[in-house]
Motif scaffolding. Structure first.
Motif, PDB file in Angstrom:
ATOM      1  N   MET A  57       0.849  -1.183   0.000  1.00  0.00           N
ATOM      2  CA  MET A  57       0.000   0.000   0.000  1.00  0.00           C
ATOM      3  C   MET A  57       0.888   1.237   0.000  1.00  0.00           C
ATOM      4  N   LEU A  58       0.323   2.327  -0.452  1.00  0.00           N
ATOM      5  CA  LEU A  58       0.997   3.610  -0.386  1.00  0.00           C
ATOM      6  C   LEU A  58       0.125   4.580   0.402  1.00  0.00           C
ATOM      7  N   ILE A  59       0.802   5.585   0.963  1.00  0.00           N
ATOM      8  CA  ILE A  59       0.120   6.653   1.678  1.00  0.00           C
ATOM      9  C   ILE A  59      -0.287   7.719   0.668  1.00  0.00           C
TER      10      ILE A  59
ATOM     11  N   LEU B 155      -4.579   4.948   3.166  1.00  0.00           N
ATOM     12  CA  LEU B 155      -3.810   3.905   2.472  1.00  0.00           C
ATOM     13  C   LEU B 155      -4.659   3.429   1.304  1.00  0.00           C
ATOM     14  N   TYR B 156      -3.987   3.191   0.165  1.00  0.00           N
ATOM     15  CA  TYR B 156      -4.735   2.574  -0.938  1.00  0.00           C
ATOM     16  C   TYR B 156      -3.976   1.343  -1.415  1.00  0.00           C
ATOM     17  N   ALA B 157      -4.746   0.377  -1.886  1.00  0.00           N
ATOM     18  CA  ALA B 157      -4.181  -0.865  -2.435  1.00  0.00           C
ATOM     19  C   ALA B 157      -4.418  -0.885  -3.936  1.00  0.00           C
TER      20      ALA B 157
ATOM     21  N   MET C 111      -8.572   1.682   1.317  1.00  0.00           N
ATOM     22  CA  MET C 111      -9.064   0.649   2.247  1.00  0.00           C
ATOM     23  C   MET C 111      -8.757   0.974   3.702  1.00  0.00           C
ATOM     24  N   ALA C 112      -8.194   2.150   3.983  1.00  0.00           N
ATOM     25  CA  ALA C 112      -7.948   2.550   5.370  1.00  0.00           C
ATOM     26  C   ALA C 112      -7.745   4.058   5.443  1.00  0.00           C
ATOM     27  N   ILE C 113      -8.252   4.655   6.522  1.00  0.00           N
ATOM     28  CA  ILE C 113      -7.976   6.060   6.817  1.00  0.00           C
ATOM     29  C   ILE C 113      -6.936   6.074   7.927  1.00  0.00           C
ATOM     30  N   ILE C 114      -5.854   6.800   7.707  1.00  0.00           N
ATOM     31  CA  ILE C 114      -4.728   6.761   8.640  1.00  0.00           C
ATOM     32  C   ILE C 114      -4.996   7.643   9.861  1.00  0.00           C
TER      33      ILE C 114
END
Lengths: 98, 98, 98, 98, 98
Positions: free
Chosen positions: C1-3, C56-58, C79-82
């Motif tokens: 994943m990348l930020i 984060l994105y995949a 798929m996620a909020i940091i």
């Protein structure tokens, strides 16, 4: 696939159990003129390649299409050892030339 | 696979439910000479890696071939902790050298 | 994943029917030091992210492992909020610091 | 897909057995203005392409969607030989122009 | 997904039979500020896009999740025609602004 030279290997005792007994080769990417590039990959060996061999490796899900890598967390596999290649009819590399 | 050093971790409470209890490691890519590169990835840990470890990570669909990542929206997984590697017969990194 | 940081959104009424009601977020990639990079991706939102959020994105097939993206022509998903991340023990980003 | 010119071929007798009788083409990537780029790929031929042909190749798992590459450790396939293409209404390449 | 402008099309009569009647679009990648980039892709059209349209395309296995590309050797598909997008609340592109 890309062309690469096997330049080393990685030892990792603590790893996903499905990777037990797999050999991790450090492969330096070469361009089609056989110039080493500033790019490497660590690939699982599926063909008995050794240090110094020029090989082809496959990436991504295609790296899991060999018996040794099927269903495993492996994104690069050495699937061929190169004998030779040519560009525009001229031989660039010949394994047995020496 | 690429070589990377675990340099941190990401906390994200709001995420896809299939990623609950997964640990997100910030990994800085190293080249095969062990030089840190200007490239990073956030990978799910599947082998108990910690900050400072040199690891291998797998990308893409191969990142979903571990028990912890199977069927999950995860495109990078740490699947091995490196003990050592060599280049052209010379040791580059040795975990237990200190 | 990348930020990445969510910086906008795309409207597209004419699209593959399986993407109806999906939200396309314009995400600018950040490095692990939280510096914005000259790289972006348009990703489908699966976690209710909004403009300004660091996420984060995949990518790739892993982007289809959420309920909202399963079986759809989508190669990137948030798929996620940091909440926060750290590097070498130092906090780099803290969502609730203000 | 990317546009590439077939510039050579690779011989590899020692390879994954599922790749027997597959032809490995060295393909140099061209941009959309038909300028050769400093990028190449070794792709399996599925359409009878020969040296000098401008072709399209597909990468990743999509490279395994032809009869010759299905289920094989192959991450690039030549799946079309280009007749012509245009940009903004102007012909860039025409196979039969000579 | 990435943003791209349809700038041309490729004709290829000799191709994998599963690609018969598919339209290959030459797409130039744009960044999120709508600046054309020095990067292109040839993508199969699944939404009736034409020259001049700004579109989203999906890559990799996700490019095979449309009716027209399912099971085919295609690694890029145009799956949406963009109406508009904004960055930080400011409109960057509006299809119907003229």
């Amino acid at each position: 696939m890309l062309i690469a030279k096997v330049v080393g290997s990685v030892v990792a005792s603590q790893k996903d159990e499905k990777l037990t007994d797999r050999k991790f080769l450090v492969c330096q990417v070469h361009d089609h003129h056989n110039e080493p590039q500033n790019q490497y990959v660590v690939a699982v060996d599926s063909v008995g390649a050794g240090t110094g061999d020029l090989v082809l490796y496959a990436s991504g899900s295609s790296a899991r299409q060999t018996e040794l890598t099927d269903g495993r967390p492996c994104d690069a596999v050495v699937m061929a050892i190169i004998d030779s290649w040519d560009l525009d009819g001229t031989n660039v590399f010949e394994k047995w030339s020496d």
